[in-house]
Enzyme design. Structure first.
Site, short mmCIF file in Angstrom:
data_model
loop_
_atom_site.label_atom_id
_atom_site.label_comp_id
_atom_site.label_asym_id
_atom_site.label_seq_id
_atom_site.Cartn_x
_atom_site.Cartn_y
_atom_site.Cartn_z
N GLU A 31 50.03 43.05 31.92
CA GLU A 31 49.16 41.95 32.32
C GLU A 31 48.16 42.50 33.33
O GLU A 31 48.54 42.92 34.42
CB GLU A 31 49.97 40.82 32.96
N ARG A 43 41.84 40.37 39.51
CA ARG A 43 41.61 40.44 40.96
C ARG A 43 40.63 41.55 41.31
O ARG A 43 40.30 41.73 42.48
CB ARG A 43 42.94 40.67 41.69
N LYS A 59 54.92 30.72 33.57
CA LYS A 59 55.12 31.73 34.61
C LYS A 59 55.78 31.04 35.81
O LYS A 59 55.22 30.10 36.36
CB LYS A 59 53.77 32.33 35.00
#
Length: 215
Positions: free
Chosen positions: A42, A46, A130
């Site tokens: 993943e 950011r 998640k």
């Protein structure tokens, strides 16, 4: 999530969560993880290098299944899809983002940490969620409690946050857990140094845990 993708995530057991500052590190990092038995990552949005890293890994390491994390806006869902992401992940449950991911056909796992979050996600059509931040929220004991009312609906979770080698096996044994988010597999300092051997070692340790729990 598609059935085939869910099956693959279950088999791989650990999804390497990556924050890449330089796109040039993407391919050697992916190869290092793959050498250790981790074939799903993943890439978090950011850093500015995330989507370019995705494109390079798709082109040069096609064996790797690649998702995009920290998707906070509908536009970012589109960007991830266009770059070739196999799935998307968010830290929270944003109905607009989930709706856009569904519209464009991007399998999506929103972040949850309360029963209300889970209900909203289910209403939006999401069954893979998640669980974040896992340990600060209460860890496995808390997940068991909040997931219980929804298990008959086929809901499954990817815990992330405070999960590591010390507690990975316990999480993987839980029926509600599809896979773990492995942010410990590729620390920023090892990526910055290009210590791919150390990252392969961490990946191998994680994949060995998965094999022990899910032979």
């Amino acid at each position: 999530m598609t059935e085939s993708l869910s099956r693959h995530l279950y088999q791989t057991g650990v999804i390497a969560v990556l924050m890449i500052d330089r796109a040039d590190d993407a391919v050697p990092l992916a190869r290092a993880l793959l050498a250790g038995g981790v074939d799903c990552i993943e890439l978090t949005l950011r850093t500015d290098a995330a989507l370019e890293s995705l494109r390079r890994i798709r082109a040069e390491v096609p064996e790797m299944t690649i998702g995009v994390g920290t998707i906070l806006t509908p536009q970012q869902a589109n960007d991830a899809k266009e770059a070739g992401a196999s799935f998307g992940v968010a830290p929270g449950m944003n109905p607009r983002v989930v709706a856009e991911a569904k519209r464009i056909g991007l399998p999506f796992a929103p972040g949850v940490c309360t029963p209300t979050d889970i209900e909203l996600a289910i209403e939006a059509g999401c069954k893979l969620l998640k669980f974040f931040p896992s340990e600060p929220c209460g860890g496995l004991a808390y997940l068991r409690v909040i997931s219980a009312p929804f298990m008959h609906l086929g809901v499954q979770f990817i815990p992330l946050g405070g999960v590591g080698p010390a507690n990975a096996a316990q999480y993987l044994q839980e029926p509600s857990v599809l896979a773990l988010g492995g942010s410990w597999l590729a620390p920023k300092d090892l990526i910055a140094k290009g210590d791919w051997a150390a990252i392969t070692k961490l990946a191998r340790e994680a994949s060995d845990i998965v094999k022990q729990v899910r032979p």
